[in-house]
Design an enzyme around this catalytic site. Structure first.
Site, PDB file in Angstrom:
ATOM      1  N   TYR A   1      -8.288   8.241  10.892  1.00 10.68           N
ATOM      2  CA  TYR A   1      -7.696   8.574  12.195  1.00 10.68           C
ATOM      3  C   TYR A   1      -8.503   9.609  12.973  1.00 10.68           C
ATOM      4  CZ  TYR A   1      -3.679   5.968  10.476  1.00 10.68           C
ATOM      5  OH  TYR A   1      -2.867   4.978   9.992  1.00 10.68           O
TER       6      TYR A   1
ATOM      7  N   TYR B   1       0.823  -1.201   0.000  1.00  4.09           N
ATOM      8  CA  TYR B   1       0.000   0.000   0.000  1.00  4.09           C
ATOM      9  C   TYR B   1       0.862   1.257   0.000  1.00  4.09           C
ATOM     10  CZ  TYR B   1       1.264   0.797   4.869  1.00  4.09           C
ATOM     11  OH  TYR B   1       1.990   1.042   6.020  1.00  4.09           O
TER      12      TYR B   1
ATOM     13  N   ILE C   1      -7.067   0.793  10.507  1.00  5.37           N
ATOM     14  CA  ILE C   1      -8.174   1.750  10.525  1.00  5.37           C
ATOM     15  C   ILE C   1      -9.443   1.090   9.974  1.00  5.37           C
ATOM     16  CG2 ILE C   1      -6.682   3.784  10.369  1.00  5.37           C
ATOM     17  CD1 ILE C   1      -7.330   3.931   7.392  1.00  5.37           C
TER      18      ILE C   1
ATOM     19  N   PHE D   1      -5.639   5.771  -0.155  1.00  4.97           N
ATOM     20  CA  PHE D   1      -4.691   4.658  -0.180  1.00  4.97           C
ATOM     21  C   PHE D   1      -4.766   3.946  -1.516  1.00  4.97           C
ATOM     22  CE2 PHE D   1      -5.333   5.132   4.374  1.00  4.97           C
ATOM     23  CZ  PHE D   1      -4.058   4.922   4.895  1.00  4.97           C
TER      24      PHE D   1
ATOM     25  N   PHE E   1       2.428   9.790   3.132  1.00  3.59           N
ATOM     26  CA  PHE E   1       2.777   9.711   4.547  1.00  3.59           C
ATOM     27  C   PHE E   1       3.204   8.307   4.979  1.00  3.59           C
ATOM     28  CE2 PHE E   1      -1.837   9.059   4.352  1.00  3.59           C
ATOM     29  CZ  PHE E   1      -2.007   7.901   5.095  1.00  3.59           C
ATOM     30  N   ASP E   2       2.957   7.304   4.120  1.00  2.81           N
ATOM     31  CA  ASP E   2       3.367   5.948   4.484  1.00  2.81           C
ATOM     32  C   ASP E   2       3.308   5.056   3.249  1.00  2.81           C
ATOM     33  OD1 ASP E   2       4.171   3.797   5.998  1.00  2.81           O
ATOM     34  OD2 ASP E   2       2.208   3.402   6.875  1.00  2.81           O
TER      35      ASP E   2
END
Length: 477
Positions: free
Chosen positions: A137, A81, A111, A154, A91-92
């Site tokens: 979040y 992902y 999540i 995502f 961010f990731d």
């Protein structure tokens, strides 16, 4: 994830797989670079996958997966992902770490949007997932990378998924079709009401409603795997159970159902209702002692019938109830120790029959904490160690048996077996090491021979070079 896409506008490489894009399957970079709000763009092009259709999680399929099953609650899923904010900032990413991300679906380990969205995917599928704050979040965010009340996007690729293993040996695998209510589970001794259907090789062999006591399911013709799964289920849950032969009909099979030896089974089980048995902390010592005596008898009944796994369940209850008890007097203490000694001794024997030799040794050790010279525990531990090829330790156990009872002919016979096994083992070691040293010697001899050959070749080349040199006259060239 922009840096992982390349190609022309109508063909892109996504996570190493070529796919064609269209108006219905826009790339993330196109959406982020357009004048339209990314959230509105994905919502308008995508599918709302939330149960209550509130557009909190919207999905655009970029690459279709393999037709077939989708992940179920509790499945262990493996994904790649990349997560971005709506401004395009990453961010990731599991791709940056070069390691897929693994989690159990529907267990709150990720999540909420992921638990919902990944359930809708097929193996090999790549999708964009728009996640509103209440499904991500929330108002807290995930500092420092995800701000409060952030809508996230995502890109996820579902690499693989498999059911949840309920036992260490992987003999019972569960996949949840319908999640149950609350957090309570049946315990050993609980009365459960279930509907079950069983298949073998794709053929339905039973379908019925049945009530049984957990741990005593054999009396209702219920397979061990179904019995052991009960303690993981919740009221209203419907799940699929994949059972290895050990947890089904084993090597005997079930001829009347046309089930052969060592067949794997599939059950669909719905837990309609249950009533828990009293927990240990709900009983006083007198009740525990009374119930332990009844359970011991039940365990012995199962053992004599060859139902060793069911006997283990009964004896283990005695240990659970009494291992932390010390009683209020000598009489109670003796009763507790007597029941624990019998429970561990019988557990050791059951595990020996089940070929679980480590557990046999462990239970025999527990017996000897209570009675260091227990003849049966020493002998059974010796048997387990012999079967684990721990010949020297087994030999010591059988010798201790003879110290306790010099007339034990079985132990004397086992000593002879251990001594023979040790001799055979030593002879094998001698042959192995002799061959090893011989190979080392042969290798060293070859190395020396090659070295000498190279040296001889070097001397020969030098002699040839000196012969080829021109002779110089005293007068010069």
């Amino acid at each position: 994830m922009v840096k992982h896409m390349k190609g022309t506008s109508n063909k892109r490489e996504i996570l190493g797989t070529l796919v064609c894009t269209s108006d219905e399957m826009s790339s993330l970079e196109d959406i982020l670079s357009s004048n339209q709000c990314p959230s509105a763009a994905i919502t308008s092009k995508g599918t709302d996958v939330t149960p209550n259709r509130d557009s909190g999680v919207c999905k655009i399929v970029k690459q279709h997966g393999v037709e077939g099953e989708k992940p179920m609650i509790g499945d262990k899923v493996c994904v790649h992902y990349t997560g971005r904010l709506l401004n395009g900032k990453k961010f990731d990413s599991s791709l940056d770490r070069k390691e897929p991300f693994v989690f159990n679906l529907g267990k709150g380990q990720v999540i909420k949007a992921w638990d919902i969205g990944v359930c809708s995917m097929q193996k090999g599928e790549v999708c964009l997932l728009l996640c509103k704050p209440e499904y991500a979040y929330g108002s807290s965010g995930s500092p420092p990378k995800v701000p409060p009340n952030a809508t996230l996007v995502f890109e996820i690729e579902l690499l693989s998924f498999r059911g949840e293993e309920l036992t260490e040996d992987g003999g019972i695998v569960r996949r949840i079709k319908v999640k149950g209510e609350g957090y309570n589970n049946p315990n050993d001794g609980a009365t459960v009401h279930v509907h079950l259907q069983g298949w073998c090789g794709g053929c339905l062999f039973e379908s019925r409603d049945v009530t049984f006591v957990v741990g005593e399911s054999v009396e209702a013709g219920i397979q061990l795997g179904v019995d052991r799964a009960m303690e993981k289920m919740q009221k209203g849950e419907c799940c699929l159970l994949y059972l290895k032969p050990k947890y089904g009909y084993g090597k005997d099979g079930k001829p009347e159902y046309n089930i052969g030896s060592n067949a794997e089974l599939l059950y669909e089980v719905t837990l309609k209702d249950f009533k828990k048995s009293k927990e240990s902390w709900e009983m006083d010592l007198e009740e525990k002692l009374e119930r332990a005596d009844l359970v011991k008898q039940k365990g012995t009944q199962y053992f004599k019938a060859g139902r060793y796994s069911h006997a283990v369940i009964q004896y283990q209850q005695i240990v659970t109830w009494l291992e932390m008890e010390c009683g209020s007097g000598t009489e109670q203490l003796q009763a507790i120790q007597s029941l624990l000694l019998v429970a561990h001794l019988n557990l050791g024997l059951c595990c020996l029959r089940l070929r679980e030799y480590s557990q046999t040794v462990e239970n025999c050790n527990k017996v000897m904490e209570l009675d260091p010279d227990n003849e049966k525990a020493l002998y059974r531990r010796g048997e387990a160690r012999l079967l684990r090829n721990e010949f020297s330790m087994a030999l010591e156990d059988f010798r201790q048996v003879l110290q306790v009872n010099p007339c034990n002919r079985a132990a004397r016979s086992q000593i002879a077996v251990c001594q023979r096994k040790i001799r055979e083992h030593n002879e094998r070691d001698k042959i192995i090491y002799a061959n090893m040293f011989q190979r080392f010697a042969e290798h060293d001899a070859k190395v020396v021979k090659l070295k000498r050959k190279k040296e001889d070749s070097g001397h020969s080349d030098q002699n040839k070079q000196s012969l080829k040199r021109p002779c110089l006259s005293e007068d010069g060239p």
